[in-house]
Design a protein around this motif. Structure first.
Motif, PDB file in Angstrom:
ATOM      1  N   ARG A 490     -51.343   2.018 -77.111  1.00  0.00           N
ATOM      2  CA  ARG A 490     -51.266   2.283 -78.551  1.00  0.00           C
ATOM      3  C   ARG A 490     -49.907   2.847 -78.951  1.00  0.00           C
ATOM      4  O   ARG A 490     -49.298   2.404 -79.915  1.00  0.00           O
ATOM      5  CB  ARG A 490     -52.405   3.225 -78.953  1.00  0.00           C
ATOM      6  CG  ARG A 490     -52.305   3.841 -80.323  1.00  0.00           C
ATOM      7  CD  ARG A 490     -52.037   2.826 -81.417  1.00  0.00           C
ATOM      8  NE  ARG A 490     -53.204   2.007 -81.752  1.00  0.00           N
ATOM      9  CZ  ARG A 490     -53.138   0.865 -82.454  1.00  0.00           C
ATOM     10  NH1 ARG A 490     -51.963   0.398 -82.882  1.00  0.00           N
ATOM     11  NH2 ARG A 490     -54.229   0.167 -82.719  1.00  0.00           N
ATOM     12  N   ASP A 493     -47.216   0.289 -78.785  1.00  0.00           N
ATOM     13  CA  ASP A 493     -47.406  -0.685 -79.865  1.00  0.00           C
ATOM     14  C   ASP A 493     -46.930  -0.117 -81.200  1.00  0.00           C
ATOM     15  O   ASP A 493     -46.228  -0.779 -81.952  1.00  0.00           O
ATOM     16  CB  ASP A 493     -48.878  -1.094 -79.964  1.00  0.00           C
ATOM     17  CG  ASP A 493     -49.130  -2.079 -81.103  1.00  0.00           C
ATOM     18  OD1 ASP A 493     -48.896  -3.280 -80.901  1.00  0.00           O
ATOM     19  OD2 ASP A 493     -49.513  -1.643 -82.205  1.00  0.00           O
ATOM     20  N   ASP A 494     -47.290   1.127 -81.462  1.00  0.00           N
ATOM     21  CA  ASP A 494     -46.879   1.723 -82.738  1.00  0.00           C
ATOM     22  C   ASP A 494     -45.358   1.807 -82.842  1.00  0.00           C
ATOM     23  O   ASP A 494     -44.790   1.519 -83.903  1.00  0.00           O
ATOM     24  CB  ASP A 494     -47.505   3.116 -82.902  1.00  0.00           C
ATOM     25  CG  ASP A 494     -48.982   3.038 -83.281  1.00  0.00           C
ATOM     26  OD1 ASP A 494     -49.479   1.907 -83.480  1.00  0.00           O
ATOM     27  OD2 ASP A 494     -49.640   4.083 -83.365  1.00  0.00           O
ATOM     28  N   THR A 497     -44.272  -1.883 -83.566  1.00  0.00           N
ATOM     29  CA  THR A 497     -44.802  -2.708 -84.660  1.00  0.00           C
ATOM     30  C   THR A 497     -44.958  -1.999 -86.000  1.00  0.00           C
ATOM     31  O   THR A 497     -45.120  -2.655 -87.023  1.00  0.00           O
ATOM     32  CB  THR A 497     -46.186  -3.307 -84.295  1.00  0.00           C
ATOM     33  OG1 THR A 497     -47.150  -2.250 -84.183  1.00  0.00           O
ATOM     34  CG2 THR A 497     -46.151  -4.088 -83.007  1.00  0.00           C
ATOM     35  N   GLU A 501     -45.598  -3.335 -90.053  1.00  0.00           N
ATOM     36  CA  GLU A 501     -46.984  -3.117 -90.485  1.00  0.00           C
ATOM     37  C   GLU A 501     -47.029  -2.308 -91.781  1.00  0.00           C
ATOM     38  O   GLU A 501     -47.777  -2.640 -92.708  1.00  0.00           O
ATOM     39  CB  GLU A 501     -47.781  -2.397 -89.383  1.00  0.00           C
ATOM     40  CG  GLU A 501     -48.156  -3.325 -88.234  1.00  0.00           C
ATOM     41  CD  GLU A 501     -48.626  -2.603 -86.981  1.00  0.00           C
ATOM     42  OE1 GLU A 501     -49.246  -3.254 -86.121  1.00  0.00           O
ATOM     43  OE2 GLU A 501     -48.360  -1.398 -86.827  1.00  0.00           O
ATOM     44  N   LYS A 509     -49.679   4.504 -89.017  1.00  0.00           N
ATOM     45  CA  LYS A 509     -49.733   4.522 -87.562  1.00  0.00           C
ATOM     46  C   LYS A 509     -49.307   5.907 -87.068  1.00  0.00           C
ATOM     47  O   LYS A 509     -48.944   6.771 -87.871  1.00  0.00           O
ATOM     48  CB  LYS A 509     -48.825   3.421 -87.001  1.00  0.00           C
ATOM     49  CG  LYS A 509     -49.209   2.031 -87.491  1.00  0.00           C
ATOM     50  CD  LYS A 509     -50.587   1.649 -86.983  1.00  0.00           C
ATOM     51  CE  LYS A 509     -51.118   0.415 -87.653  1.00  0.00           C
ATOM     52  NZ  LYS A 509     -51.558  -0.597 -86.715  1.00  0.00           N
TER      53      LYS A 509
HETATM   54 MN    MN Z   1     -49.456  -2.481 -84.208  1.00  0.00          MN
END
Ligand code: MN
Ligand code: 0FV
Ligand code: MN
Ligand code: MN
Ligand code: MN
Length: 596
Positions: A490, A493-494, A497, A501, A509
């Motif tokens: 996670r 990914d944050d 991305t 997003e 996020k």
């Molecule tokens: Mn993401």
């Protein structure tokens, strides 16, 4: 009640499922779905208002099926199989020869970095275990202050879970390092290779091993500023590669591809090892191509993304790269294929929740996942029916072909993982549609599930060759080690991305949650998340050493998830934007053989 009011109720502490039962039931759905379930909207009211839908402008795939089908499978022939067996026996002989233990350690390390370790799992474990259990060896390292070998042995023993290595003590490694530090302060002569090994070993530090952490920082700093002009180009290359990313954080197939070339540039490389490594890499790659062709046909025939779902990321080949990251060994084909399929469906569903679906539709969808019954989906919009049909068919197929082979029923476990995932997705959708920013803790408490690593892990667990009915019964949803692994996924990914997003419109996020909670800048928040990443790696390392009750193939996925995530998100969202580093990685691992 209007969505706005309902959402206020939720934020006041209603559980999502309870909240859903408050909504107005339509007669058609109330008949079918039990009281606690979601049934506030009929298909007609969901579609007649034609809500303003968003899109993410994801580009289409760069790997079309006809290209994938045209790839030649070059290394499946008999002669290669024969040649590889021959090389394997030569190397086995090499392993069993009586060398000094320094030589043996280097051989093990080289084999592993060349991607050949999986051929000699038992031999390597035996060797490391016997080297590290001899007091004489360890005393020798301590007396000679041999930081280079000590740190190497330390890392290898941890990487390979050698449990009887209790005489190999961290304190001794640290005092070895302290002596090296003192002599460096006097002479200004840096033991460069020793420092590389110490640096690499430090990434296996567990929670609480602060001294190892500090030693690693010392090594990193001095490697970074060390005068390169006096070093060989090979050594400089090795330092730069290590500083870019430690071995413990690297996706192994990708590192192997790099190392095969780097090894060939070393002065004293062993030609047998190099030949074996290249041939094996190409043979494994041929297996990958065959699997990918099958998967690409499956995806084309499933045909979920045409029509209304065309906003979804179409990333079959990238999904297969994730799966290689989680399970590269040829014998893990079953997990690799199932995980690729599952990721393709996860992405479809994630994009529906994050981008396209209205909150009312998402409620219905979340409920249908729990029901797992295609007959109960008539009241859903067509695009959702289509997605659910593909999902149920695929997952039921995976479960039923496994049960034909093993006579074990894994379907309940697979259903449960989808249920958990979609409930976490739904919570994020509610937060987003309500304009709510959770605290970081509140966010992460849900986000380690919504990243979907639990699905890859549950699949790997259930499709293991050694699965027993006891193992199915004792499957825990989800022990701390699973949480740590997914938390890292996670956070990576944050970092990669969240910018796009948030621009597009998505739940805040980790970075945004922290910014709001602490009233800090994005840079500060990003630094904090990177700090959390180191903390979770240490937790994962610790939990990993005490998780020997799990089978090896599953334990490996636990560390391979953050490694692969880090690889996809190192420079950008390498999953959404597939045409940069990710494309090169796919070419080097899956498409292009090494010239022999
Ligand atoms: Mn993401
Ligand atoms: C995350 O996408 C992502 F990479 C997905 C869903 C595919 C990989 C899944 C596995 C390897 C199991 P995105 O950043 O949109 O995810 P979030 O959760 O942030 O919406
Ligand atoms: Mn290894
Ligand atoms: Mn998403
Ligand atoms: Mn999402």
């Amino acid at each position: 009640s209007p969505p706005y009011l309902i959402l206020q109720q939720i934020m006041a502490g209603f559980h999502p499922i309870r909240y859903l039962s408050n909504a107005t039931a339509t007669s058609s759905s109330a008949r079918r779905i039990n009281f606690h379930h979601i049934h506030c909207l009929s298909t007609a009211s969901a579609t007649s208002s034609s809500p303003a839908r968003r899109t993410a402008n994801y580009k289409p795939t760069i790997w079309d099926d006809s290209y994938i089908q045209s790839l030649p499978i070059d290394f499946m022939e008999e002669k290669y199989i024969y040649q590889r067996e021959k090389l394997k026996e030569e190397v086995r002989f090499l392993i069993n020869q009586q060398h000094s233990f320094t030589k043996q350690l280097e051989l093990v390390d080289t084999l592993c970095q060349l991607g050949l370790g999986y051929h000699f799992d038992a031999e390597i474990k035996n060797l490391l275990s016997s080297i590290s259990s001899l007091t004489k060896n360890i005393n020798n390292l301590i007396e000679n202050n041999n930081l280079h070998d000590f740190a190497l042995l330390f890392r290898l023993v941890r990487e390979h879970d050698i449990h009887n290595a209790s005489i190999l003590r961290l304190d001794d490694l640290i005092s070895c390092f302290k002596k090296e530090e003192e002599s460096f302060n006097i002479s200004n002569q840096l033991d460069v290779k020793g420092m590389i090994n110490l640096y690499e070993a430090s990434f296996l530090a567990m929670e609480g091993e602060d001294e190892l952490d500090e030693a690693g920082k010392f090594a990193m700093k001095h490697l970074k500023y060390h005068d390169r002009s006096l070093l060989s180009p090979q050594l400089v290359e090795q330092i730069e590669h290590a500083l870019e990313l430690p071995l413990h954080w690297r996706m192994s197939r990708l590192h192997t591809r790099w190392f095969i070339d780097a090894y060939g540039r070393q002065k004293n490389f062993n030609p047998t090892l190099l030949e074996f490594a290249k041939l094996d890499f190409n043979m494994v790659q041929s297996i990958y191509k065959t699997e990918l062709q099958e998967l690409s046909r499956w995806w084309r025939n499933l045909n979920v993304l045409h029509g209304e779902l065309n906003f979804v990321r179409d990333r079959l080949v990238e999904n297969y790269l994730w799966a290689i990251g989680f399970a590269f060994q040829p014998e893990l084909w079953r997990s690799r294929k199932a995980i690729t399929k599952i990721i393709s469906l996860i992405t479809t569903i994630d994009d529906i929740y994050d981008i396209y679906g209205t909150l009312d539709e998402l409620k219905l969808f979340t409920n249908s996942i729990e029901e797992w019954n295609i007959a109960a989906t008539q009241h859903l919009p067509d695009y959702m029916k289509k997605c659910l049909t593909a999902l149920f068919n695929t997952i039921n197929d995976i479960a039923s072909s496994f049960s034909k082979e093993k006579e074990l029923d894994i379907l309940p476990c697979l259903k449960r993982m989808w249920d958990d995932l979609c409930k976490a997705y739904f919570i994020e959708a509610m937060w987003y549609h309500n304009g709510y920013t959770p605290t970081l803790d509140e966010y992460l408490d849900n986000a380690w599930v919504s990243i979907s690593g639990t699905c890859a892990l549950t699949t790997a667990y259930c499709l293991s060759d050694d699965l027993t009915s006891e193992a199915i019964k004792s499957l825990e949803f989800y022990p701390p080690i699973v949480r740590y692994s997914c938390m890292l996924f996670r956070l990576y990914d944050d970092l990669g991305t969240c910018t796009t997003e948030i621009q597009r419109g998505d739940v805040p996020k980790s970075i945004q949650c922290y910014m709001k909670e602490k009233n800090v800048s994005e840079t500060t928040a990003r630094d904090y998340i990177k700090c959390l990443i180191s903390i979770y790696w240490k937790k994962l390392n610790k939990e990993h050493t005490v998780s020997s009750k799990y089978v090896e193939s599953f334990r490996k996925v636990l560390v391979d998830i953050p490694r692969t995530a880090q690889c996809f998100y190192q420079y950008r969202d390498g999953y959404g934007e597939q045409d940069h580093e990710t494309r090169e990685q796919i070419i080097s691992i899956i498409i292009k053989p090494i010239s022999l």
